[in-house]
Write a protein that holds these residues in place. Structure first.
Motif, mmCIF file in Angstrom:
data_model
loop_
_atom_site.group_PDB
_atom_site.id
_atom_site.type_symbol
_atom_site.label_atom_id
_atom_site.label_comp_id
_atom_site.label_asym_id
_atom_site.label_seq_id
_atom_site.Cartn_x
_atom_site.Cartn_y
_atom_site.Cartn_z
ATOM 1 N N ALA A 102 27.050 -46.543 -14.409
ATOM 2 C CA ALA A 102 26.513 -47.810 -13.897
ATOM 3 C C ALA A 102 26.945 -48.080 -12.467
ATOM 4 N N SER A 103 28.068 -47.494 -12.057
ATOM 5 C CA SER A 103 28.595 -47.764 -10.715
ATOM 6 C C SER A 103 28.018 -46.851 -9.642
ATOM 7 N N LEU A 104 27.274 -45.827 -10.054
ATOM 8 C CA LEU A 104 26.769 -44.855 -9.082
ATOM 9 C C LEU A 104 25.718 -45.469 -8.170
ATOM 10 N N ARG A 105 25.686 -44.973 -6.956
ATOM 11 C CA ARG A 105 24.642 -45.367 -6.001
ATOM 12 C C ARG A 105 23.562 -44.283 -6.027
ATOM 13 N N TYR A 106 22.491 -44.556 -6.733
ATOM 14 C CA TYR A 106 21.435 -43.560 -6.927
ATOM 15 C C TYR A 106 20.522 -43.503 -5.703
ATOM 16 N N PRO A 107 19.903 -42.315 -5.471
ATOM 17 C CA PRO A 107 19.931 -41.093 -6.282
ATOM 18 C C PRO A 107 21.199 -40.270 -6.045
ATOM 19 N N VAL A 108 21.536 -39.464 -7.067
ATOM 20 C CA VAL A 108 22.659 -38.541 -7.003
ATOM 21 C C VAL A 108 22.192 -37.199 -7.574
ATOM 22 N N VAL A 109 23.089 -36.225 -7.578
ATOM 23 C CA VAL A 109 22.790 -34.907 -8.132
ATOM 24 C C VAL A 109 23.786 -34.604 -9.251
ATOM 25 N N PHE A 110 23.269 -34.221 -10.413
ATOM 26 C CA PHE A 110 24.107 -33.748 -11.514
ATOM 27 C C PHE A 110 24.040 -32.220 -11.528
ATOM 28 N N LYS A 111 25.211 -31.577 -11.660
ATOM 29 C CA LYS A 111 25.260 -30.109 -11.682
ATOM 30 C C LYS A 111 26.156 -29.642 -12.820
ATOM 31 N N GLY A 112 25.683 -28.638 -13.547
ATOM 32 C CA GLY A 112 26.545 -28.001 -14.524
ATOM 33 C C GLY A 112 27.548 -27.096 -13.837
ATOM 34 N N ASN A 113 28.657 -26.846 -14.508
ATOM 35 C CA ASN A 113 29.702 -26.005 -13.942
ATOM 36 C C ASN A 113 29.299 -24.542 -13.900
ATOM 37 N N HIS A 114 28.255 -24.194 -14.648
ATOM 38 C CA HIS A 114 27.835 -22.798 -14.755
ATOM 39 C C HIS A 114 26.391 -22.670 -14.287
ATOM 40 N N GLY A 115 25.945 -21.427 -14.184
ATOM 41 C CA GLY A 115 24.547 -21.193 -13.828
ATOM 42 C C GLY A 115 24.369 -20.893 -12.359
ATOM 43 N N GLY A 116 23.216 -20.320 -12.029
ATOM 44 C CA GLY A 116 22.873 -19.979 -10.660
ATOM 45 C C GLY A 116 21.386 -20.113 -10.436
ATOM 46 N N GLU A 117 20.959 -19.857 -9.183
ATOM 47 C CA GLU A 117 19.548 -19.976 -8.809
ATOM 48 C C GLU A 117 18.980 -21.353 -9.136
ATOM 49 N N GLY A 118 19.808 -22.384 -9.002
ATOM 50 C CA GLY A 118 19.338 -23.745 -9.217
ATOM 51 C C GLY A 118 19.335 -24.200 -10.657
ATOM 52 N N GLU A 119 19.781 -23.348 -11.586
ATOM 53 C CA GLU A 119 19.856 -23.770 -12.982
ATOM 54 C C GLU A 119 20.922 -24.864 -13.133
ATOM 55 N N GLN A 120 20.672 -25.796 -13.991
ATOM 56 C CA GLN A 120 21.592 -26.899 -14.297
ATOM 57 C C GLN A 120 21.861 -27.777 -13.072
ATOM 58 N N VAL A 121 20.892 -27.895 -12.180
ATOM 59 C CA VAL A 121 20.995 -28.785 -11.022
ATOM 60 C C VAL A 121 19.846 -29.780 -11.096
ATOM 61 N N PHE A 122 20.187 -31.094 -11.150
ATOM 62 C CA PHE A 122 19.166 -32.104 -11.390
ATOM 63 C C PHE A 122 19.357 -33.300 -10.463
ATOM 64 N N PRO A 123 18.335 -33.675 -9.702
ATOM 65 C CA PRO A 123 18.395 -34.973 -9.015
ATOM 66 C C PRO A 123 18.222 -36.089 -10.037
ATOM 67 N N VAL A 124 19.013 -37.130 -9.921
ATOM 68 C CA VAL A 124 19.006 -38.228 -10.891
ATOM 69 C C VAL A 124 18.845 -39.541 -10.144
ATOM 70 N N SER A 125 17.903 -40.363 -10.573
ATOM 71 C CA SER A 125 17.566 -41.562 -9.803
ATOM 72 C C SER A 125 17.896 -42.874 -10.498
#
Length: 275
Positions: A102-125
């Motif tokens: 609730a405190s985040l200033r959107y948009p932000v990016v969520f990323k998983g600790n694993h993966g490559g080539e953009g996997e587990q990378v999500f813009p969040v609004s």
């Protein structure tokens, strides 16, 4: 005697360790070796055995195994004092409270600790979308892939700078995403390569990467940098922000696999002459 575990680079003794743990036979060869050449897919156990028994090992993967994953990248950037986007790290979704979302200033990016080539990378609004992504990372955690990070979204005019380090050679190029509906800059996601744009910024990016490599020993990696654009980036647009370190990286920007292996062989040969 040179012992090579790399499938493309020959040594006096050639071995493969793919799909298995190193054994006593490996240990004996490593004890006798003057130099060891490891593959990019090197396991932590093989690397530890190599550096324990041989004084000269390429690549230098100390940073890779001391600071694993994307969470490790940020910890390394913090430890070395290099600029990077504002980031919050979570080893588990259970450690991410509702109040944080609730405190985040959107948009932000969520990323998983694993993966490559953009996997587990999500813009969040929004907070609702953040909750949805949190459920996704909970499922990843149950599958044995824990950890994620939440990062400020830095405006970049649709591009990032890839800086490839191969031995002492450093090559840079932009990855440009012309499709404004696509967030990721990976060539696997449709980005194009620009080797010549903004040479001054490229030189600045290479300078910062050279500094990081000198301090950490990194000598084989693709390092991604951002240069902020627009009003939000006015105060820091000339200073790159370190995004992540890729110890496995695409080769299209280098001219393909054959060109990459030619560079790698040349740099390994130079490294061997140096010892």
């Amino acid at each position: 005697m040179i012992v090579s575990y790399h499938p493309v680079i020959p040594g006096d003794v050639n071995r493969l360790c793919a799909g298995r743990e190193p054994n006593e036979e490996d240990r004996e060869w490593l004890r006798r070796a003057r130099a060891v050449i490891l593959p990019q897919g090197c396991s932590k156990s093989l690397y530890r055995m190599a550096v324990r028994h041989c004084p000269h090992v390429f690549p230098d993967y100390r940073a890779r195994f001391l600071y694993p994953g994307k969470i490790g990248d940020i910890r390394l950037f913090r430890a070395r004092g290099v600029p990077h986007p504002q980031t919050s790290l979570f080893l588990s979704t259970a450690h991410c409270p509702e109040g944080f979302l609730a405190s985040l200033r959107y948009p932000v990016v969520f990323k998983g600790n694993h993966g490559g080539e953009g996997e587990q990378v999500f813009p969040v609004s929004s907070t609702e979308e953040a909750r949805f992504r949190l459920r996704y990372f909970t499922e990843m955690e149950r599958c044995g892939f824990p950890g994620f990070l939440v990062q400020e979204l830095v405006p970049t005019d649709g591009r990032d700078l890839r800086v490839v380090v191969i031995g002492r050679r450093i090559v840079s190029y932009w990855r440009v995403q012309d499709d404004p509906t696509r967030f990721l800059h990976n060539t696997a996601r449709g980005a194009r390569i620009d080797r010549h744009g903004d040479p001054e910024l490229q030189a600045e990016g290479r300078r910062w990467v050279r500094r990081l490599c000198a301090e950490t020993g990194i000598n084989l990696a693709g390092i991604d940098l951002l240069f902020a654009s627009g009003a939000a980036g006015w105060a820091r647009w000339k200073t790159p922000l370190f995004l992540e370190i890729n110890y496995f990286f695409g080769r299209k920007g280098l001219g393909g696999s054959m060109a990459y292996y030619a560079l790698l062989k040349e740099e390994v040969s130079r490294w061997l002459k140096g010892i």
